[in-house]
Scaffold this motif. Structure first.
Motif, mmCIF file in Angstrom:
data_model
loop_
_atom_site.group_PDB
_atom_site.id
_atom_site.type_symbol
_atom_site.label_atom_id
_atom_site.label_comp_id
_atom_site.label_asym_id
_atom_site.label_seq_id
_atom_site.Cartn_x
_atom_site.Cartn_y
_atom_site.Cartn_z
ATOM 1 N N THR A 139 5.314 48.570 49.592
ATOM 2 C CA THR A 139 4.942 47.177 49.824
ATOM 3 C C THR A 139 5.988 46.404 50.632
ATOM 4 O OG1 THR A 139 3.484 47.040 47.892
ATOM 5 C CG2 THR A 139 4.400 44.976 48.711
ATOM 6 N N PRO A 140 7.290 46.499 50.314
ATOM 7 C CA PRO A 140 8.277 45.747 51.110
ATOM 8 C C PRO A 140 8.262 46.137 52.588
ATOM 9 C CG PRO A 140 9.254 46.469 49.043
ATOM 10 C CD PRO A 140 7.926 47.167 49.159
ATOM 11 N N LEU A 141 8.128 47.420 52.887
ATOM 12 C CA LEU A 141 8.076 47.861 54.280
ATOM 13 C C LEU A 141 6.809 47.361 54.963
ATOM 14 C CD1 LEU A 141 9.351 51.556 54.424
ATOM 15 C CD2 LEU A 141 10.498 49.489 55.201
ATOM 16 N N ARG A 142 5.694 47.431 54.239
ATOM 17 C CA ARG A 142 4.420 46.978 54.799
ATOM 18 C C ARG A 142 4.483 45.479 55.095
ATOM 19 N NH1 ARG A 142 1.461 49.494 51.565
ATOM 20 N NH2 ARG A 142 1.411 47.945 49.921
ATOM 21 N N GLU A 143 5.062 44.695 54.202
ATOM 22 C CA GLU A 143 5.167 43.253 54.407
ATOM 23 C C GLU A 143 6.098 42.935 55.578
ATOM 24 O OE1 GLU A 143 6.320 41.691 50.632
ATOM 25 O OE2 GLU A 143 4.261 41.687 49.843
ATOM 26 N N LEU A 144 7.191 43.714 55.710
ATOM 27 C CA LEU A 144 8.104 43.509 56.823
ATOM 28 C C LEU A 144 7.398 43.807 58.150
ATOM 29 C CD1 LEU A 144 10.886 42.986 58.060
ATOM 30 C CD2 LEU A 144 11.453 45.393 57.597
ATOM 31 N N GLU A 147 5.138 40.980 59.012
ATOM 32 C CA GLU A 147 5.904 39.798 59.406
ATOM 33 C C GLU A 147 6.402 39.936 60.850
ATOM 34 O OE1 GLU A 147 10.205 37.746 58.304
ATOM 35 O OE2 GLU A 147 9.125 38.883 56.751
ATOM 36 N N LEU A 148 6.928 41.118 61.187
ATOM 37 C CA LEU A 148 7.429 41.343 62.543
ATOM 38 C C LEU A 148 6.286 41.322 63.562
ATOM 39 C CD1 LEU A 148 10.005 44.201 61.837
ATOM 40 C CD2 LEU A 148 10.520 41.823 62.430
ATOM 41 N N ALA A 149 5.150 41.911 63.179
ATOM 42 C CA ALA A 149 3.995 41.917 64.076
ATOM 43 C C ALA A 149 3.476 40.511 64.310
ATOM 44 C CB ALA A 149 2.895 42.807 63.497
ATOM 45 N N GLU A 150 3.519 39.692 63.292
ATOM 46 C CA GLU A 150 3.043 38.313 63.396
ATOM 47 C C GLU A 150 3.926 37.490 64.334
ATOM 48 O OE1 GLU A 150 0.701 34.945 62.708
ATOM 49 O OE2 GLU A 150 0.333 37.012 62.068
ATOM 50 N N LYS A 151 5.219 37.780 64.357
ATOM 51 C CA LYS A 151 6.146 37.034 65.212
ATOM 52 C C LYS A 151 5.941 37.333 66.685
ATOM 53 C CE LYS A 151 9.897 36.516 61.846
ATOM 54 N NZ LYS A 151 11.296 36.899 61.497
ATOM 55 N N GLY A 152 5.402 38.513 66.984
ATOM 56 C CA GLY A 152 5.176 38.863 68.377
ATOM 57 C C GLY A 152 6.389 39.493 69.036
ATOM 58 N N ASP A 153 6.300 39.695 70.328
ATOM 59 C CA ASP A 153 7.358 40.346 71.083
ATOM 60 C C ASP A 153 8.533 39.390 71.279
ATOM 61 O OD1 ASP A 153 8.980 41.583 72.994
ATOM 62 O OD2 ASP A 153 7.260 42.562 73.942
ATOM 63 N N PRO A 154 9.718 39.723 70.741
ATOM 64 C CA PRO A 154 10.865 38.817 70.865
ATOM 65 C C PRO A 154 11.393 38.720 72.292
ATOM 66 C CG PRO A 154 11.547 40.903 69.892
ATOM 67 C CD PRO A 154 10.044 40.937 69.966
ATOM 68 N N ILE A 193 2.373 52.543 60.339
ATOM 69 C CA ILE A 193 2.537 51.109 60.604
ATOM 70 C C ILE A 193 1.248 50.526 61.175
ATOM 71 C CG2 ILE A 193 3.790 49.403 61.971
ATOM 72 C CD1 ILE A 193 6.217 51.355 61.838
ATOM 73 N N THR A 194 0.611 51.262 62.075
ATOM 74 C CA THR A 194 -0.656 50.785 62.648
ATOM 75 C C THR A 194 -1.687 50.544 61.559
ATOM 76 O OG1 THR A 194 -0.251 51.982 64.715
ATOM 77 C CG2 THR A 194 -2.514 51.319 64.269
ATOM 78 N N SER A 195 -1.729 51.428 60.555
ATOM 79 C CA SER A 195 -2.692 51.249 59.455
ATOM 80 C C SER A 195 -2.361 50.021 58.630
ATOM 81 C CB SER A 195 -2.713 52.498 58.563
ATOM 82 O OG SER A 195 -1.526 52.615 57.796
ATOM 83 N N TRP A 196 -1.077 49.703 58.507
ATOM 84 C CA TRP A 196 -0.681 48.507 57.760
ATOM 85 C C TRP A 196 -1.112 47.225 58.482
ATOM 86 C CZ3 TRP A 196 5.062 50.252 56.710
ATOM 87 C CH2 TRP A 196 5.063 51.228 55.704
ATOM 88 N N LEU A 197 -1.302 47.313 59.779
ATOM 89 C CA LEU A 197 -1.663 46.133 60.573
ATOM 90 C C LEU A 197 -3.161 46.068 60.863
ATOM 91 C CD1 LEU A 197 1.192 46.391 63.271
ATOM 92 C CD2 LEU A 197 1.303 45.330 60.999
#
Length: 208
Positions: A139-144, A147-154, A193-197
């Motif tokens: 769960t912590p990795l999935r949430e991270l 969160e990173l995907a939501e922020k977009g490309d830095p 990771i793709t499945s988590w998103l």
């Protein structure tokens, strides 16, 4: 972790993996799944060696069904063996984790295959519980990742154009954050990771 070797100089983790494959093959035959003695190798092991399925995805599926069979357990155990074989030499710790998970699920497969009634139900419940516990650990990795995907490309400060691009861009950060029994295998991280998103929107549909 440095692997020791068996008496014939085969690395211990590889020797264990080979033994597990032989035992899974014997179980596959003894349970009557196939009438061919070596069917396990052609029907399960060899295709998995080529495709390298993510055992995490198989295990996740146990949560959502009451129809878990011994063949499901055998496939999961084999997937962990395959992962262990592919990891050896580049990630020995994950290789050892793989054979330990394979041993566990082979035991559950054996219990499920040779029991009936309430005992059989107990093994199914154990499988479902194991899948739920694994999901909780991640769960912590999935949430991270989300969160990173939501922020977009830095770099561009724009939303990621697709789920796959997001997974590729954040993969290294997720791998760096994974530790101990929640480590992701580098060659399977992108797919996991793709499945988590899967339920997130990207590109022009993304909301930031």
């Amino acid at each position: 972790m440095n692997s020791t070797t068996s008496p014939d100089n085969t690395p211990t983790v590889i020797a264990i993996a080979q033994q597990l494959v032989a035992q899974l093959s014997d179980m596959y035959y003894q349970l009557g799944i196939s009438s061919e003695v070596d069917a396990f190798y052609t029907e399960i092991f060899e295709p998995m060696m080529e495709l390298q399925p993510d055992p995490n995805e198989i295990e996740d599926g146990f949560e959502t069904t009451n129809e878990i069979s011994n063949i499901d357990m055998i496939r999961l155990s084999c997937a962990y063996v395959v992962g262990a074989l592919h990891c050896y030499g580049t990630d020995d710790e994950n290789s050892w984790l793989g054979v330990s998970h394979a041993q566990y699920w082979m035991g559950v497969a054996y219990g499920l295959g040779f029991t009936q009634g309430l005992v059989k139900k107990a093994f199914v419940n154990r499988a479902k519980s194991g899948g739920a516990q694994r999901k909780e650990r991640y769960t912590p990795l999935r949430e991270l990742a989300r969160e990173l995907a939501e922020k977009g490309d830095p770099v561009t400060n724009k939303p990621f154009p697709s789920r796959r691009q997001a997974a590729l861009k954040i993969k290294d950060q997720i791998l760096a954050a994974s530790v101990a029994d929640v480590r992701l295998k580098p060659d399977q991280a992108e797919r996991t990771i793709t499945s988590w998103l899967s339920d997130m929107q990207f590109g022009s549909k993304s909301k930031r």
